[in-house]
Design an enzyme around this catalytic site. Structure first.
Site, mmCIF file in Angstrom:
data_model
loop_
_atom_site.group_PDB
_atom_site.id
_atom_site.type_symbol
_atom_site.label_atom_id
_atom_site.label_comp_id
_atom_site.label_asym_id
_atom_site.label_seq_id
_atom_site.Cartn_x
_atom_site.Cartn_y
_atom_site.Cartn_z
ATOM 1 N N LYS A 189 0.877 -1.181 0.000
ATOM 2 C CA LYS A 189 0.000 0.000 0.000
ATOM 3 C C LYS A 189 0.906 1.221 0.000
ATOM 4 O O LYS A 189 1.527 1.535 1.026
ATOM 5 C CB LYS A 189 -0.925 -0.006 1.214
ATOM 6 C CG LYS A 189 -1.784 1.266 1.265
ATOM 7 C CD LYS A 189 -3.140 1.038 1.882
ATOM 8 C CE LYS A 189 -3.957 2.331 1.822
ATOM 9 N NZ LYS A 189 -5.379 2.113 1.898
ATOM 10 N N GLY A 203 -8.605 5.404 -1.031
ATOM 11 C CA GLY A 203 -9.828 6.054 -1.517
ATOM 12 C C GLY A 203 -10.040 5.758 -2.996
ATOM 13 O O GLY A 203 -9.743 4.669 -3.467
#
Length: 206
Positions: A33, A103
């Site tokens: 990530k 997001g």
């Protein structure tokens, strides 16, 4: 052949991290990530790690771990750091790599760059879509932008089934559907492994 799969959502809280865990487990892939904003004590990397049962997956540190649960550009300003594409360096691995976004696609990293700019031309993209009022619009905007940029896009639906929503999304995007992640009471290693088994064949054909 090595696969690099970027997982994005049509909004926040749509099931992106659970899908990332399923894809990581299905392919015994490595996980990364690039940008984490907030929840550093229980970050998405740690969540995925807890849901994985294979011993091959390697978990790489975030390029940026920001303290505040806000858009990365705003969280970075609070931490007095700058998030740039140059500061986000993809880990080197010979294994498959799952990359989880933050997001949606156009979440700003700084004044000029967004999450979309992290997605390299060779990445395949999985869009996680969850039904809510407005989700058709958000899904079509996300998928069509990616397709216009030339990416190979597939869909995963999450949450309760909503046939009319899913049917129109499939018709208007023509994107393959890997599967659905149902509204489960919880997601542990066993549940993730079951979905990994269900999704593996389609993931390998991406």
């Amino acid at each position: 052949m090595q696969q690099k799969i970027f997982i994005t959502g049509i909004s926040t809280e749509v099931g992106k991290t659970v899908v990332s865990a399923i894809v990581t487990e299905a392919l015994q892939a490595d996980y990364w990530k690039p940008v984490q904003a907030g929840e550093l004590d229980n970050c998405d990397t740690q969540k995925v790690k807890k849901m994985i049962s294979n011993s091959r997956s390697v978990f790489y540190p975030n390029a940026h771990a920001l303290k505040t649960p806000m858009s990365p550009h705003a969280a970075a300003a609070i931490d007095n750091v700058e998030v740039t594409l140059e500061s986000i360096e993809e880990p080197v691995t010979e294994n498959h790599l799952v990359i989880e976004g933050a997001g949606g696609l156009l979440v700003p990293l700084n004044n000029t760059e967004t999450i979309l700019d992290i997605i390299k031309p060779e990445y395949k993209v999985i869009v996680v879509s969850r039904h809510y009022l407005g989700s058709i619009n958000h899904t079509l905007l996300t998928v069509k932008l990616l397709q216009e940029k030339g990416y190979k896009v597939a869909l995963v639906f999450s949450g309760d089934e909503h046939p009319t929503t899913e049917a129109i999304i499939q018709k208007m995007t023509n994107a393959p559907v890997i599967g659905r992640v149902n509204e489960e009471p919880y997601f542990d290693q066993n549940v993730i492994a079951e979905y990994a088994e269900l999704f593996r064949e389609k993931l390998e054909q991406l």
